[in-house]
Design a protein around this motif. Sequence first.
Motif, PDB file in Angstrom:
ATOM      1  N   SER A  69       0.827  -1.215   0.000  1.00 39.87           N
ATOM      2  CA  SER A  69       0.000   0.000   0.000  1.00 39.87           C
ATOM      3  C   SER A  69       0.861   1.264   0.000  1.00 39.87           C
ATOM      4  CB  SER A  69      -0.938   0.010   1.212  1.00 39.87           C
ATOM      5  OG  SER A  69      -0.211   0.250   2.398  1.00 39.87           O
ATOM      6  N   LEU A  70       2.180   1.092   0.141  1.00 40.81           N
ATOM      7  CA  LEU A  70       3.105   2.227   0.196  1.00 40.81           C
ATOM      8  C   LEU A  70       3.890   2.353  -1.110  1.00 40.81           C
ATOM      9  CD1 LEU A  70       4.507   1.499   3.764  1.00 40.81           C
ATOM     10  CD2 LEU A  70       2.801   3.222   3.138  1.00 40.81           C
ATOM     11  N   PRO A  71       4.211   3.596  -1.515  1.00 39.26           N
ATOM     12  CA  PRO A  71       5.006   3.790  -2.730  1.00 39.26           C
ATOM     13  C   PRO A  71       6.352   3.091  -2.631  1.00 39.26           C
ATOM     14  CG  PRO A  71       4.081   5.871  -1.969  1.00 39.26           C
ATOM     15  CD  PRO A  71       3.807   4.852  -0.899  1.00 39.26           C
ATOM     16  N   PRO A  72       6.863   2.622  -3.732  1.00 37.21           N
ATOM     17  CA  PRO A  72       6.372   2.803  -5.099  1.00 37.21           C
ATOM     18  C   PRO A  72       5.314   1.786  -5.505  1.00 37.21           C
ATOM     19  CG  PRO A  72       8.390   1.574  -5.216  1.00 37.21           C
ATOM     20  CD  PRO A  72       8.153   1.888  -3.755  1.00 37.21           C
ATOM     21  N   HIS A  73       4.885   0.939  -4.596  1.00 35.81           N
ATOM     22  CA  HIS A  73       3.844  -0.041  -4.911  1.00 35.81           C
ATOM     23  C   HIS A  73       2.470   0.608  -4.835  1.00 35.81           C
ATOM     24  CE1 HIS A  73       6.528  -3.401  -5.205  1.00 35.81           C
ATOM     25  NE2 HIS A  73       7.071  -3.102  -4.044  1.00 35.81           N
ATOM     26  N   SER A  74       1.481  -0.123  -5.276  1.00 38.02           N
ATOM     27  CA  SER A  74       0.105   0.332  -5.230  1.00 38.02           C
ATOM     28  C   SER A  74      -0.786  -0.880  -4.947  1.00 38.02           C
ATOM     29  CB  SER A  74      -0.291   0.961  -6.564  1.00 38.02           C
ATOM     30  OG  SER A  74      -1.691   1.142  -6.629  1.00 38.02           O
ATOM     31  N   ASP A  76      -3.589  -1.343  -5.935  1.00 41.21           N
ATOM     32  CA  ASP A  76      -4.415  -1.589  -7.114  1.00 41.21           C
ATOM     33  C   ASP A  76      -3.759  -2.547  -8.102  1.00 41.21           C
ATOM     34  OD1 ASP A  76      -6.242   0.213  -6.070  1.00 41.21           O
ATOM     35  OD2 ASP A  76      -5.363   1.905  -7.142  1.00 41.21           O
ATOM     36  N   ARG A  77      -2.452  -2.740  -7.973  1.00 44.85           N
ATOM     37  CA  ARG A  77      -1.748  -3.651  -8.875  1.00 44.85           C
ATOM     38  C   ARG A  77      -1.845  -5.073  -8.345  1.00 44.85           C
ATOM     39  NH1 ARG A  77       3.564  -0.154 -10.061  1.00 44.85           N
ATOM     40  NH2 ARG A  77       2.616   1.252 -11.560  1.00 44.85           N
ATOM     41  N   ASN A  78      -1.869  -6.003  -9.257  1.00 54.80           N
ATOM     42  CA  ASN A  78      -1.971  -7.418  -8.898  1.00 54.80           C
ATOM     43  C   ASN A  78      -0.573  -7.954  -8.576  1.00 54.80           C
ATOM     44  OD1 ASN A  78      -2.913 -10.006  -8.521  1.00 54.80           O
ATOM     45  ND2 ASN A  78      -2.897 -10.484 -10.693  1.00 54.80           N
ATOM     46  N   ARG A  79      -0.029  -7.562  -7.433  1.00 50.83           N
ATOM     47  CA  ARG A  79       1.301  -8.003  -7.025  1.00 50.83           C
ATOM     48  C   ARG A  79       1.227  -8.565  -5.616  1.00 50.83           C
ATOM     49  NH1 ARG A  79       4.412  -4.446 -10.527  1.00 50.83           N
ATOM     50  NH2 ARG A  79       3.231  -4.734 -12.429  1.00 50.83           N
ATOM     51  N   ARG A  80       2.188  -9.402  -5.301  1.00 49.33           N
ATOM     52  CA  ARG A  80       2.333  -9.972  -3.964  1.00 49.33           C
ATOM     53  C   ARG A  80       3.804  -9.959  -3.589  1.00 49.33           C
ATOM     54  NH1 ARG A  80      -1.469 -13.622  -2.088  1.00 49.33           N
ATOM     55  NH2 ARG A  80      -0.161 -13.596  -0.238  1.00 49.33           N
ATOM     56  N   LEU A  81       4.094  -9.990  -2.291  1.00 49.71           N
ATOM     57  CA  LEU A  81       5.473 -10.138  -1.826  1.00 49.71           C
ATOM     58  C   LEU A  81       5.767 -11.633  -1.765  1.00 49.71           C
ATOM     59  CD1 LEU A  81       5.740  -7.552   1.076  1.00 49.71           C
ATOM     60  CD2 LEU A  81       6.184  -7.224  -1.370  1.00 49.71           C
ATOM     61  N   ALA A  82       6.760 -12.079  -2.514  1.00 54.83           N
ATOM     62  CA  ALA A  82       7.118 -13.504  -2.539  1.00 54.83           C
ATOM     63  C   ALA A  82       7.486 -13.992  -1.147  1.00 54.83           C
ATOM     64  CB  ALA A  82       8.260 -13.742  -3.523  1.00 54.83           C
ATOM     65  N   CYS A  83       8.100 -13.129  -0.347  1.00 57.60           N
ATOM     66  CA  CYS A  83       8.553 -13.546   0.986  1.00 57.60           C
ATOM     67  C   CYS A  83       7.411 -13.790   1.961  1.00 57.60           C
ATOM     68  CB  CYS A  83       9.525 -12.518   1.563  1.00 57.60           C
ATOM     69  SG  CYS A  83       8.775 -10.938   2.027  1.00 57.60           S
ATOM     70  N   GLN A  84       6.230 -13.305   1.641  1.00 56.45           N
ATOM     71  CA  GLN A  84       5.078 -13.456   2.531  1.00 56.45           C
ATOM     72  C   GLN A  84       4.005 -14.358   1.935  1.00 56.45           C
ATOM     73  OE1 GLN A  84       5.111 -11.987   5.710  1.00 56.45           O
ATOM     74  NE2 GLN A  84       7.226 -11.690   5.036  1.00 56.45           N
ATOM     75  N   GLY A  98      12.000  -2.436 -12.535  1.00 50.15           N
ATOM     76  CA  GLY A  98      12.042  -1.479 -11.433  1.00 50.15           C
ATOM     77  C   GLY A  98      12.718  -2.107 -10.224  1.00 50.15           C
ATOM     78  N   PHE A  99      13.366  -1.288  -9.419  1.00 42.32           N
ATOM     79  CA  PHE A  99      14.094  -1.779  -8.255  1.00 42.32           C
ATOM     80  C   PHE A  99      13.224  -2.669  -7.371  1.00 42.32           C
ATOM     81  CE2 PHE A  99      15.808  -1.432  -3.944  1.00 42.32           C
ATOM     82  CZ  PHE A  99      17.150  -1.700  -4.161  1.00 42.32           C
ATOM     83  N   TRP A 100      11.977  -2.247  -7.151  1.00 32.81           N
ATOM     84  CA  TRP A 100      11.058  -2.993  -6.292  1.00 32.81           C
ATOM     85  C   TRP A 100      10.154  -3.933  -7.062  1.00 32.81           C
ATOM     86  CZ3 TRP A 100      12.489   2.007  -5.173  1.00 32.81           C
ATOM     87  CH2 TRP A 100      13.025   2.223  -3.910  1.00 32.81           C
ATOM     88  N   GLY A 101      10.353  -4.052  -8.364  1.00 35.59           N
ATOM     89  CA  GLY A 101       9.454  -4.855  -9.182  1.00 35.59           C
ATOM     90  C   GLY A 101       8.128  -4.164  -9.390  1.00 35.59           C
ATOM     91  N   GLN A 102       8.141  -2.843  -9.283  1.00 30.13           N
ATOM     92  CA  GLN A 102       6.919  -2.050  -9.374  1.00 30.13           C
ATOM     93  C   GLN A 102       6.604  -1.590 -10.785  1.00 30.13           C
ATOM     94  OE1 GLN A 102       9.847  -0.801  -8.636  1.00 30.13           O
ATOM     95  NE2 GLN A 102       9.999   1.279  -9.373  1.00 30.13           N
ATOM     96  N   GLY A 103       7.478  -1.890 -11.743  1.00 35.29           N
ATOM     97  CA  GLY A 103       7.308  -1.409 -13.119  1.00 35.29           C
ATOM     98  C   GLY A 103       6.167  -2.057 -13.868  1.00 35.29           C
ATOM     99  N   GLU A 104       6.088  -1.732 -15.134  1.00 35.32           N
ATOM    100  CA  GLU A 104       5.025  -2.243 -16.004  1.00 35.32           C
ATOM    101  C   GLU A 104       5.529  -3.282 -16.985  1.00 35.32           C
ATOM    102  OE1 GLU A 104       1.822  -1.473 -15.646  1.00 35.32           O
ATOM    103  OE2 GLU A 104       2.338  -0.182 -13.974  1.00 35.32           O
ATOM    104  N   GLN A 105       6.856  -3.370 -17.155  1.00 42.95           N
ATOM    105  CA  GLN A 105       7.449  -4.279 -18.132  1.00 42.95           C
ATOM    106  C   GLN A 105       7.825  -5.599 -17.473  1.00 42.95           C
ATOM    107  OE1 GLN A 105       7.566  -3.557 -21.267  1.00 42.95           O
ATOM    108  NE2 GLN A 105       8.920  -5.069 -22.120  1.00 42.95           N
ATOM    109  N   ALA A 106       7.245  -6.700 -17.944  1.00 42.98           N
ATOM    110  CA  ALA A 106       7.590  -8.018 -17.420  1.00 42.98           C
ATOM    111  C   ALA A 106       9.017  -8.350 -17.822  1.00 42.98           C
ATOM    112  CB  ALA A 106       6.627  -9.079 -17.961  1.00 42.98           C
TER     113      ALA A 106
END
Length: 107
Positions: A69-74, A76-84, A98-106
């Motif tokens: 829920s905190l930047p640079p993530h959102s 609204d995006r269909n992402r998860r933390l692999a560690c959790q 992107g450094f955090w995997g927050q980008g749009e390019q796979a």
Amino acid sequence: MPTVKFQGKTINCESGANLRRVLLANKLDLYNGNSRYINCRGIGSCGTCAVEIIGEVSEANWKDRVRRSLPPHSPDRNRRLACQTKVLGDIEVIKYDGFWGQGEQAK
């Protein structure tokens, strides 16, 4: 035994296995750039292991929800933390740029 598809490889793991540990144990490149050196080592605070997951995994816990829920993530995006995330069935994992995997390019 669930299968995990990532970066063109398919691996098996135990049901309930931690996704981050499964990927790293199989020498798959979960982190982008220097985040492979600068990350929280799986405690859920940095967000650098964010991935998109298609398939059956555990519900997002509070650490996962808060960090995404905190930047640079959102949230609204269909992402998860692999560690959790626990693998419960066959899944496909997609890492983005992107450094955090927050980008749009796979990757």
